[in-house]
Design a protein around this motif. Sequence first.
Motif, PDB file in Angstrom:
ATOM      1  N   LEU A 198     -17.007   1.043 -55.732  1.00  0.00           N
ATOM      2  CA  LEU A 198     -17.347   2.131 -55.295  1.00  0.00           C
ATOM      3  C   LEU A 198     -18.575   3.076 -55.762  1.00  0.00           C
ATOM      4  O   LEU A 198     -19.418   3.273 -55.461  1.00  0.00           O
ATOM      5  CB  LEU A 198     -16.415   2.561 -56.054  1.00  0.00           C
ATOM      6  N   ALA A 199     -18.764   2.680 -56.560  1.00  0.00           N
ATOM      7  CA  ALA A 199     -20.462   2.275 -57.792  1.00  0.00           C
ATOM      8  C   ALA A 199     -21.166   2.078 -55.930  1.00  0.00           C
ATOM      9  O   ALA A 199     -22.350   2.793 -56.248  1.00  0.00           O
ATOM     10  CB  ALA A 199     -20.566   2.632 -58.701  1.00  0.00           C
ATOM     11  N   GLN A 200     -20.821   0.616 -56.068  1.00  0.00           N
ATOM     12  CA  GLN A 200     -21.826  -0.296 -55.035  1.00  0.00           C
ATOM     13  C   GLN A 200     -22.189   0.466 -53.721  1.00  0.00           C
ATOM     14  O   GLN A 200     -23.131   1.013 -52.836  1.00  0.00           O
ATOM     15  CB  GLN A 200     -22.249  -1.548 -55.390  1.00  0.00           C
ATOM     16  N   ALA A 201     -20.534   0.779 -53.581  1.00  0.00           N
ATOM     17  CA  ALA A 201     -21.300   1.369 -51.975  1.00  0.00           C
ATOM     18  C   ALA A 201     -21.710   2.602 -52.271  1.00  0.00           C
ATOM     19  O   ALA A 201     -22.098   3.100 -51.453  1.00  0.00           O
ATOM     20  CB  ALA A 201     -19.395   1.799 -51.279  1.00  0.00           C
ATOM     21  N   ASP A 202     -21.636   3.721 -53.544  1.00  0.00           N
ATOM     22  CA  ASP A 202     -21.922   5.210 -53.012  1.00  0.00           C
ATOM     23  C   ASP A 202     -23.487   4.357 -53.275  1.00  0.00           C
ATOM     24  O   ASP A 202     -24.607   5.557 -52.653  1.00  0.00           O
ATOM     25  CB  ASP A 202     -21.572   5.643 -54.521  1.00  0.00           C
ATOM     26  N   ALA A 203     -23.812   3.724 -54.437  1.00  0.00           N
ATOM     27  CA  ALA A 203     -25.615   3.652 -54.488  1.00  0.00           C
ATOM     28  C   ALA A 203     -26.226   2.843 -52.404  1.00  0.00           C
ATOM     29  O   ALA A 203     -27.483   3.445 -52.581  1.00  0.00           O
ATOM     30  CB  ALA A 203     -25.725   2.464 -54.886  1.00  0.00           C
ATOM     31  N   GLU A 204     -24.936   2.517 -51.740  1.00  0.00           N
ATOM     32  CA  GLU A 204     -25.779   1.816 -50.388  1.00  0.00           C
ATOM     33  C   GLU A 204     -26.013   3.262 -50.002  1.00  0.00           C
ATOM     34  O   GLU A 204     -26.920   3.884 -48.997  1.00  0.00           O
ATOM     35  CB  GLU A 204     -24.562   0.555 -49.371  1.00  0.00           C
ATOM     36  N   LEU A 205     -25.099   4.144 -49.562  1.00  0.00           N
ATOM     37  CA  LEU A 205     -25.142   5.811 -48.901  1.00  0.00           C
ATOM     38  C   LEU A 205     -26.202   6.220 -49.671  1.00  0.00           C
ATOM     39  O   LEU A 205     -26.688   6.589 -48.489  1.00  0.00           O
ATOM     40  CB  LEU A 205     -23.660   6.145 -49.766  1.00  0.00           C
ATOM     41  N   GLN A 206     -25.960   6.442 -51.115  1.00  0.00           N
ATOM     42  CA  GLN A 206     -27.735   6.479 -51.438  1.00  0.00           C
ATOM     43  C   GLN A 206     -28.857   7.024 -50.999  1.00  0.00           C
ATOM     44  O   GLN A 206     -29.699   7.176 -50.784  1.00  0.00           O
ATOM     45  CB  GLN A 206     -27.007   7.049 -53.038  1.00  0.00           C
ATOM     46  N   ALA A 207     -28.588   5.208 -50.760  1.00  0.00           N
ATOM     47  CA  ALA A 207     -30.707   4.738 -49.609  1.00  0.00           C
ATOM     48  C   ALA A 207     -29.764   5.010 -48.402  1.00  0.00           C
ATOM     49  O   ALA A 207     -31.514   5.017 -48.246  1.00  0.00           O
ATOM     50  CB  ALA A 207     -30.168   3.547 -50.466  1.00  0.00           C
ATOM     51  N   LEU A 208     -29.324   5.627 -47.944  1.00  0.00           N
ATOM     52  CA  LEU A 208     -29.148   5.041 -46.651  1.00  0.00           C
ATOM     53  C   LEU A 208     -29.512   6.511 -46.259  1.00  0.00           C
ATOM     54  O   LEU A 208     -30.146   6.992 -45.068  1.00  0.00           O
ATOM     55  CB  LEU A 208     -27.720   4.783 -45.961  1.00  0.00           C
ATOM     56  N   ALA A 209     -29.103   7.172 -47.424  1.00  0.00           N
ATOM     57  CA  ALA A 209     -29.203   8.900 -46.275  1.00  0.00           C
ATOM     58  C   ALA A 209     -30.209   9.307 -46.173  1.00  0.00           C
ATOM     59  O   ALA A 209     -29.830  10.108 -45.078  1.00  0.00           O
ATOM     60  CB  ALA A 209     -28.563   9.257 -47.720  1.00  0.00           C
ATOM     61  N   PRO A 210     -30.970   8.939 -46.985  1.00  0.00           N
ATOM     62  CA  PRO A 210     -32.522   9.951 -46.080  1.00  0.00           C
ATOM     63  C   PRO A 210     -33.035   9.237 -44.843  1.00  0.00           C
ATOM     64  O   PRO A 210     -33.170  10.087 -43.859  1.00  0.00           O
ATOM     65  CB  PRO A 210     -33.679   9.202 -47.162  1.00  0.00           C
ATOM     66  N   GLN A 211     -32.562   8.053 -44.362  1.00  0.00           N
ATOM     67  CA  GLN A 211     -33.023   7.087 -42.786  1.00  0.00           C
ATOM     68  C   GLN A 211     -32.029   8.166 -41.649  1.00  0.00           C
ATOM     69  O   GLN A 211     -31.856   8.242 -41.410  1.00  0.00           O
ATOM     70  CB  GLN A 211     -32.359   5.727 -42.792  1.00  0.00           C
ATOM     71  N   LEU A 212     -30.853   8.075 -41.830  1.00  0.00           N
ATOM     72  CA  LEU A 212     -29.967   9.188 -41.695  1.00  0.00           C
ATOM     73  C   LEU A 212     -30.015  10.750 -41.310  1.00  0.00           C
ATOM     74  O   LEU A 212     -30.150  10.759 -40.046  1.00  0.00           O
ATOM     75  CB  LEU A 212     -28.523   9.423 -42.226  1.00  0.00           C
ATOM     76  N   ALA A 213     -30.785  11.109 -42.407  1.00  0.00           N
ATOM     77  CA  ALA A 213     -31.360  12.964 -42.484  1.00  0.00           C
ATOM     78  C   ALA A 213     -31.969  12.507 -41.194  1.00  0.00           C
ATOM     79  O   ALA A 213     -32.716  13.540 -41.275  1.00  0.00           O
ATOM     80  CB  ALA A 213     -32.439  12.996 -43.764  1.00  0.00           C
ATOM     81  N   ARG A 214     -33.375  11.269 -41.105  1.00  0.00           N
ATOM     82  CA  ARG A 214     -34.146  12.118 -40.229  1.00  0.00           C
ATOM     83  C   ARG A 214     -34.102  11.266 -38.848  1.00  0.00           C
ATOM     84  O   ARG A 214     -35.015  11.817 -37.745  1.00  0.00           O
ATOM     85  CB  ARG A 214     -35.355  10.336 -40.763  1.00  0.00           C
TER      86      ARG A 214
END
Length: 105
Positions: free
Chosen positions: A28-44
Amino acid sequence: MAERHAQQLLGLAGRLSHAAASRDWAALAQADAELQALAPQLARREDWSSAELRAFAVLQHAHQHARERCACEAERIDARLAELRSSKDGWLAYALNEDSEESAA
């Protein structure tokens, strides 16, 4: 490209859901880290396809569910720690009694 992004979001949602359901906190921590890394791209992103929007909704739901599972687990651990703290005197007395009996033998 939109299909690839949608699949990426769905894959991440699946990993979050599976990790939360199986209480695999490391995954879960790994998947959450993936989401955190992806979030800026999604926001743009501005031009979301309907498939991406649906996948993003699935991801949001999976993330909310994972957060709820984490909160439940935190409450369970807190209750267990409170239980252990409340019986600390008994555990200490028992340990001291065991130590003194072993010393006498």
